[in-house]
Scaffold this motif. Sequence first.
Motif, PDB file in Angstrom:
ATOM      1  N   ALA A 131       1.701  -1.103   0.948  1.00 34.68           N
ATOM      2  CA  ALA A 131       2.865  -0.365   0.454  1.00 34.68           C
ATOM      3  C   ALA A 131       4.046  -0.537   1.398  1.00 34.68           C
ATOM      4  CB  ALA A 131       2.526   1.112   0.282  1.00 34.68           C
ATOM      5  N   ARG A 132       3.788  -0.486   2.701  1.00 33.49           N
ATOM      6  CA  ARG A 132       4.874  -0.682   3.671  1.00 33.49           C
ATOM      7  C   ARG A 132       5.455  -2.089   3.580  1.00 33.49           C
ATOM      8  NH1 ARG A 132       2.392   0.496   8.884  1.00 33.49           N
ATOM      9  NH2 ARG A 132       0.449   1.032   7.865  1.00 33.49           N
ATOM     10  N   ASP A 147      -1.363   2.999  -2.907  1.00 35.31           N
ATOM     11  CA  ASP A 147      -0.503   3.890  -2.137  1.00 35.31           C
ATOM     12  C   ASP A 147       0.941   3.512  -2.412  1.00 35.31           C
ATOM     13  OD1 ASP A 147       0.142   5.970  -0.434  1.00 35.31           O
ATOM     14  OD2 ASP A 147      -0.126   4.820   1.400  1.00 35.31           O
ATOM     15  N   GLY A 148       1.784   4.509  -2.508  1.00 32.06           N
ATOM     16  CA  GLY A 148       3.215   4.308  -2.671  1.00 32.06           C
ATOM     17  C   GLY A 148       3.937   4.843  -1.452  1.00 32.06           C
ATOM     18  N   SER A 149       5.136   4.332  -1.226  1.00 32.23           N
ATOM     19  CA  SER A 149       5.867   4.729  -0.031  1.00 32.23           C
ATOM     20  C   SER A 149       7.365   4.629  -0.278  1.00 32.23           C
ATOM     21  CB  SER A 149       5.471   3.788   1.129  1.00 32.23           C
ATOM     22  OG  SER A 149       6.134   4.140   2.307  1.00 32.23           O
ATOM     23  N   TYR A 176       1.468  -6.143  -3.376  1.00 32.16           N
ATOM     24  CA  TYR A 176       2.505  -5.174  -3.048  1.00 32.16           C
ATOM     25  C   TYR A 176       3.707  -5.439  -3.929  1.00 32.16           C
ATOM     26  CZ  TYR A 176       4.688  -8.635   0.162  1.00 32.16           C
ATOM     27  OH  TYR A 176       5.272  -9.739   0.718  1.00 32.16           O
ATOM     28  N   SER A 177       4.477  -4.394  -4.133  1.00 32.94           N
ATOM     29  CA  SER A 177       5.673  -4.464  -4.973  1.00 32.94           C
ATOM     30  C   SER A 177       6.774  -3.638  -4.344  1.00 32.94           C
ATOM     31  CB  SER A 177       5.396  -3.900  -6.377  1.00 32.94           C
ATOM     32  OG  SER A 177       4.411  -4.638  -7.027  1.00 32.94           O
ATOM     33  N   GLY A 178       7.980  -4.131  -4.415  1.00 33.60           N
ATOM     34  CA  GLY A 178       9.149  -3.365  -3.995  1.00 33.60           C
ATOM     35  C   GLY A 178       9.782  -2.721  -5.211  1.00 33.60           C
ATOM     36  N   TYR A 179      10.215  -1.474  -5.061  1.00 33.73           N
ATOM     37  CA  TYR A 179      10.762  -0.724  -6.191  1.00 33.73           C
ATOM     38  C   TYR A 179      12.232  -0.348  -6.017  1.00 33.73           C
ATOM     39  CZ  TYR A 179       5.778  -0.166  -7.220  1.00 33.73           C
ATOM     40  OH  TYR A 179       4.452  -0.391  -7.465  1.00 33.73           O
TER      41      TYR A 179
END
Length: 160
Positions: free
Chosen positions: A121-122, A6-8, A34-37
């Motif tokens: 994702a969050r 899931d992306g957010s 999880y990853s921050g973009y």
Amino acid sequence: MLINVDGSASGNPGPSGGGGFCRNSSGNLIFAFYSGYGDDTNKRAELRVLHDAMEINVSFGFNQVELESNSQFVVDAFRGKSTLAWKWRYWLSRIEGIKKKGIFSISLIPREGNGLADGLAREGVACQGNVLFKNEKDLPICTRDLYLLDKVGLGAIRES
């Protein structure tokens, strides 16, 4: 292997991230991440997390993977059933490259059935870091209940 993603994005565009988890046929966690973009759109975060999940699977040596996403946009893009604007083509071309390294399929999952991926994702949005978990005990505390719900096959109600 089965992996949910899931992306957010908080705002659109705004701080964005993605998360996912892989489990075996018994429902046991193989890995989660999880990853921050940074500042980005929700759709690009959805494509990026799909790419990241596929890349992690290949690095673990898994070459037959079933993906699940609650984004019709991602499912259609993966299957080549949509014409994407130029701003999303970069990530789709990277996904296409990874597809050549294994057998990947994708299906649409109801939002309620993707609670753990949404929670991860969050975390990516909030933390803006990249974290890989190899054990369910290492999951962020706020996602452990979501993992247990997923493991027993129950959906989660997403908070706004």
